[in-house]
Design an enzyme around this catalytic site. Sequence first.
Site, short mmCIF file in Angstrom:
data_model
loop_
_atom_site.label_atom_id
_atom_site.label_comp_id
_atom_site.label_asym_id
_atom_site.label_seq_id
_atom_site.Cartn_x
_atom_site.Cartn_y
_atom_site.Cartn_z
N GLU A 15 0.79 -1.18 0.03
CA GLU A 15 -0.19 -0.03 0.16
C GLU A 15 1.20 0.79 -0.02
OE1 GLU A 15 -2.79 1.21 -0.31
OE2 GLU A 15 -4.59 -0.23 0.24
N ASN A 99 -4.95 4.71 7.53
CA ASN A 99 -5.16 4.09 7.00
C ASN A 99 -4.13 4.89 6.21
OD1 ASN A 99 -7.76 5.24 6.31
ND2 ASN A 99 -7.79 3.76 4.29
N ASP A 117 -14.55 -1.40 12.10
CA ASP A 117 -13.80 -2.52 12.21
C ASP A 117 -14.41 -3.75 11.40
OD1 ASP A 117 -12.34 -5.47 12.69
OD2 ASP A 117 -13.51 -5.26 14.89
N ASN A 149 -10.10 7.22 2.01
CA ASN A 149 -8.22 6.36 1.92
C ASN A 149 -7.66 7.87 1.74
OD1 ASN A 149 -7.13 4.33 1.15
ND2 ASN A 149 -8.92 2.89 1.11
N ASP A 203 -9.68 3.92 -4.11
CA ASP A 203 -9.08 3.45 -3.25
C ASP A 203 -7.69 4.41 -3.28
OD1 ASP A 203 -7.25 2.28 -1.27
OD2 ASP A 203 -7.95 0.46 -1.70
#
Length: 289
Positions: A15, A99, A117, A149, A203
């Site tokens: 990532e 993230n 979660d 994100n 994403d």
Amino acid sequence: MPEIKTLAGNLTFTECPRWRGGRWWFSDFYTHAIYSMKFDGSDLQKEVDVPSKPSGLGWLPDGRLIFVSMKDRKVMVRATDGTVSVHADVSAYVAGNPNDMVVGSDGVAYLGNFGFDLEGGEPFSTTNLLRIAPDGTVTVAAEGLHFPNGSVITPDGTLLVDETLGNRVSAFDITPTGLGPRRDWAVFGQPPKTMHDDVFAPDGCGLDAEGALWIADARRGRVCRVKEGGEILETIEPGTGVFACMLGGEDGRDLIMCCAPDFIEHKRIAAKEAELRVVRVTVPHSGLP
């Protein structure tokens, strides 16, 4: 279809790729480390261990690396001597794991989080985007986002945030004290009611010099070049899942893609099937990261 090359393999789930100092940097979730390598995939080096799962990364104006430690819900900083300490504890501000993150040239970081979660099966919920000042002070920058994100900062000072479960990319004007009101930058479908209602699951992303975003679609195994308004200009399908992308390389025209069969944690831990792949594109990188 342009030629797609594999730069690195035998990874778990990569990532947050970044291009800096003539090298690609990226996180690998389940080897619990951040790595760097040369533009062609050679000279792979472990930069820092992150036992609680690494994600977003960037650099402060003085060159120190900051990075997300997901499972303990902190942003860490690596000093010039290599020591690691807490830059910001965001556990009181997030309802799911933090993230991806983008860091501005002023050292201000904007951090997303799941909002629920995901791995534990909790119901889908909206969440906050956080602003982390260079001294580590945390404030809520925006509310009501659908899994904020991948993010970029444009040259004119606009923050673009992919909402992975929101069918949209949101835009915010960056001000000296925070963010202006949210507005649509790209809309792909109706606002979701569940986490399975996405038309496009944006994403990780990277900005090009024509103001378009290369966006990884986390559901559909593709990266798309998207213009403001939501029109898809180009699509590249690497033949597997793809969860982040970024422009870089020596001329800014290498599009790196973080590829894996899926994002299911127990599967990614069990097999090193993730790869970093690259394809050449026409329009070079712009903005941050």
